[in-house]
Design a protein around this motif. Structure first.
Motif, PDB file in Angstrom:
ATOM      1  N   VAL A  49       0.807  -1.221   0.000  1.00 50.99           N
ATOM      2  CA  VAL A  49       0.000   0.000   0.000  1.00 50.99           C
ATOM      3  C   VAL A  49       0.844   1.277   0.000  1.00 50.99           C
ATOM      4  N   PRO A  50       1.880   1.396   0.832  1.00 50.44           N
ATOM      5  CA  PRO A  50       2.649   2.648   0.818  1.00 50.44           C
ATOM      6  C   PRO A  50       3.236   2.980  -0.552  1.00 50.44           C
ATOM      7  N   GLU A  51       3.708   1.984  -1.269  1.00 48.99           N
ATOM      8  CA  GLU A  51       4.284   2.228  -2.591  1.00 48.99           C
ATOM      9  C   GLU A  51       3.219   2.666  -3.593  1.00 48.99           C
ATOM     10  N   VAL A  52       2.048   2.059  -3.516  1.00 51.71           N
ATOM     11  CA  VAL A  52       0.935   2.466  -4.381  1.00 51.71           C
ATOM     12  C   VAL A  52       0.566   3.909  -4.065  1.00 51.71           C
ATOM     13  N   LEU A  53       0.370   4.185  -2.797  1.00 51.38           N
ATOM     14  CA  LEU A  53      -0.036   5.522  -2.370  1.00 51.38           C
ATOM     15  C   LEU A  53       1.015   6.566  -2.733  1.00 51.38           C
ATOM     16  N   HIS A  54       2.272   6.238  -2.552  1.00 51.08           N
ATOM     17  CA  HIS A  54       3.357   7.157  -2.900  1.00 51.08           C
ATOM     18  C   HIS A  54       3.299   7.513  -4.385  1.00 51.08           C
ATOM     19  N   GLY A  55       3.096   6.511  -5.235  1.00 47.88           N
ATOM     20  CA  GLY A  55       3.012   6.755  -6.669  1.00 47.88           C
ATOM     21  C   GLY A  55       1.812   7.594  -7.056  1.00 47.88           C
ATOM     22  N   ILE A  56       0.677   7.344  -6.396  1.00 42.77           N
ATOM     23  CA  ILE A  56      -0.525   8.128  -6.676  1.00 42.77           C
ATOM     24  C   ILE A  56      -0.312   9.575  -6.253  1.00 42.77           C
ATOM     25  N   ILE A  57       0.243   9.777  -5.076  1.00 39.83           N
ATOM     26  CA  ILE A  57       0.493  11.144  -4.606  1.00 39.83           C
ATOM     27  C   ILE A  57       1.484  11.841  -5.533  1.00 39.83           C
ATOM     28  N   GLU A  58       2.528  11.138  -5.943  1.00 33.52           N
ATOM     29  CA  GLU A  58       3.525  11.738  -6.839  1.00 33.52           C
ATOM     30  C   GLU A  58       2.880  12.263  -8.115  1.00 33.52           C
ATOM     31  N   ARG A  59       1.894  11.548  -8.611  1.00 37.24           N
ATOM     32  CA  ARG A  59       1.202  11.985  -9.828  1.00 37.24           C
ATOM     33  C   ARG A  59       0.622  13.388  -9.672  1.00 37.24           C
ATOM     34  N   PHE A  60       0.116  13.719  -8.495  1.00 37.49           N
ATOM     35  CA  PHE A  60      -0.574  14.984  -8.287  1.00 37.49           C
ATOM     36  C   PHE A  60       0.313  16.100  -7.741  1.00 37.49           C
ATOM     37  N   VAL A  61       1.533  15.766  -7.352  1.00 33.75           N
ATOM     38  CA  VAL A  61       2.461  16.784  -6.839  1.00 33.75           C
ATOM     39  C   VAL A  61       3.110  17.506  -8.019  1.00 33.75           C
ATOM     40  N   ASP A  62       3.226  18.820  -7.885  1.00 36.87           N
ATOM     41  CA  ASP A  62       3.871  19.635  -8.909  1.00 36.87           C
ATOM     42  C   ASP A  62       5.278  19.099  -9.157  1.00 36.87           C
ATOM     43  N   PRO A  63       5.693  19.002 -10.430  1.00 35.16           N
ATOM     44  CA  PRO A  63       7.031  18.460 -10.735  1.00 35.16           C
ATOM     45  C   PRO A  63       8.165  19.149  -9.972  1.00 35.16           C
ATOM     46  N   GLU A  64       8.007  20.430  -9.682  1.00 35.48           N
ATOM     47  CA  GLU A  64       9.056  21.152  -8.950  1.00 35.48           C
ATOM     48  C   GLU A  64       9.177  20.700  -7.494  1.00 35.48           C
ATOM     49  N   LEU A  65       8.122  20.090  -6.955  1.00 41.24           N
ATOM     50  CA  LEU A  65       8.136  19.651  -5.559  1.00 41.24           C
ATOM     51  C   LEU A  65       8.374  18.155  -5.408  1.00 41.24           C
ATOM     52  N   ARG A  66       8.446  17.437  -6.505  1.00 36.31           N
ATOM     53  CA  ARG A  66       8.579  15.975  -6.439  1.00 36.31           C
ATOM     54  C   ARG A  66       9.885  15.514  -5.809  1.00 36.31           C
ATOM     55  N   SER A  67      10.883  16.364  -5.813  1.00 33.92           N
ATOM     56  CA  SER A  67      12.159  15.967  -5.197  1.00 33.92           C
ATOM     57  C   SER A  67      11.974  15.669  -3.707  1.00 33.92           C
ATOM     58  N   LYS A  68      10.975  16.289  -3.079  1.00 39.86           N
ATOM     59  CA  LYS A  68      10.699  16.011  -1.665  1.00 39.86           C
ATOM     60  C   LYS A  68      10.247  14.577  -1.457  1.00 39.86           C
ATOM     61  N   LEU A  69       9.733  13.966  -2.503  1.00 38.09           N
ATOM     62  CA  LEU A  69       9.253  12.591  -2.402  1.00 38.09           C
ATOM     63  C   LEU A  69      10.347  11.568  -2.665  1.00 38.09           C
ATOM     64  N   GLN A  70      11.529  12.010  -3.066  1.00 35.71           N
ATOM     65  CA  GLN A  70      12.622  11.065  -3.325  1.00 35.71           C
ATOM     66  C   GLN A  70      13.021  10.326  -2.059  1.00 35.71           C
ATOM     67  N   GLN A  71      12.998  11.035  -0.944  1.00 32.62           N
ATOM     68  CA  GLN A  71      13.228  10.421   0.361  1.00 32.62           C
ATOM     69  C   GLN A  71      12.045  10.820   1.231  1.00 32.62           C
ATOM     70  N   PRO A  72      10.889  10.207   0.966  1.00 27.34           N
ATOM     71  CA  PRO A  72       9.670  10.657   1.635  1.00 27.34           C
ATOM     72  C   PRO A  72       9.747  10.482   3.147  1.00 27.34           C
ATOM     73  N   ALA A  73       9.314  11.495   3.824  1.00 24.11           N
ATOM     74  CA  ALA A  73       9.256  11.450   5.274  1.00 24.11           C
ATOM     75  C   ALA A  73       7.793  11.542   5.692  1.00 24.11           C
ATOM     76  N   ASP A  74       7.444  10.799   6.692  1.00 17.83           N
ATOM     77  CA  ASP A  74       6.059  10.777   7.136  1.00 17.83           C
ATOM     78  C   ASP A  74       5.580  12.137   7.623  1.00 17.83           C
ATOM     79  N   HIS A  75       6.504  13.022   7.972  1.00 14.68           N
ATOM     80  CA  HIS A  75       6.091  14.336   8.471  1.00 14.68           C
ATOM     81  C   HIS A  75       5.753  15.332   7.354  1.00 14.68           C
ATOM     82  N   LEU A  76       5.994  14.966   6.098  1.00 13.81           N
ATOM     83  CA  LEU A  76       5.671  15.876   4.993  1.00 13.81           C
ATOM     84  C   LEU A  76       4.187  16.205   5.003  1.00 13.81           C
ATOM     85  N   ARG A  77       3.890  17.506   5.018  1.00  9.86           N
ATOM     86  CA  ARG A  77       2.497  17.953   5.024  1.00  9.86           C
ATOM     87  C   ARG A  77       1.974  17.982   3.595  1.00  9.86           C
TER      88      ARG A  77
END
Length: 143
Positions: A49-77
């Motif tokens: 589930v986390p990998e699925v969810l991460h990929g779905i969220i990445e789809r909707f995140v602006d490309p300029e902010l996707r670098s924050k998801l490279q090492q995703p932290a649970d505290h990311l708002r």
């Protein structure tokens, strides 16, 4: 399309249709989301589930902010750090429901603000979609 997703099922029109529907739903997500969704559907194991969810969220995140998801932290708002507005969050939830075949009550989502909170909710909160819940009347009260 080859049938690599549901390779443990017989090569039937139903299996091909399910695989095609899943691929279409995740077409704008990273490929790893599709493969994790296939593993989830084959096994039902929440470990995917986390990998699925991460990929779905990445789809909707602006490309300029996707670098924050490279090492995703649970505290990311979701809104402040990842720039997801309320419409994007609803799209994330709707796609997650479709891909994981669960039903998520939006009332349960009000207090979810971080990536970690939404992952934890998805792991333990949503209920499998029952056949009767797919009827048009079943969605009338869901907001």
């Amino acid at each position: 399309m080859n049938t690599t997703c549901f390779n443990n099922l017989p090569d039937t029109p139903a299996a091909r249709t399910e695989e095609s529907s899943l691929a279409e739903a995740l077409r704008r997500c990273p490929p790893y989301a599709y493969h994790a969704a296939c593993r989830f559907r084959r096994t039902g194991s929440p470990e995917h589930v986390p990998e699925v969810l991460h990929g779905i969220i990445e789809r909707f995140v602006d490309p300029e902010l996707r670098s924050k998801l490279q090492q995703p932290a649970d505290h990311l708002r979701l809104q402040e750090d990842l720039g997801l507005d309320s419409l994007s969050l609803m799209e994330v939830i709707m796609l997650t429901e479709d891909v994981l075949q669960v039903c998520i009550n939006s009332h349960d989502l009000r207090d979810l603000r971080t990536l970690g909170e939404i992952k934890q909710f998805i792991r333990g909160g949503p209920k499998p979609v029952a056949e009767e819940s797919m009827s048009p009347g079943a969605w009338a009260g869901a907001t």
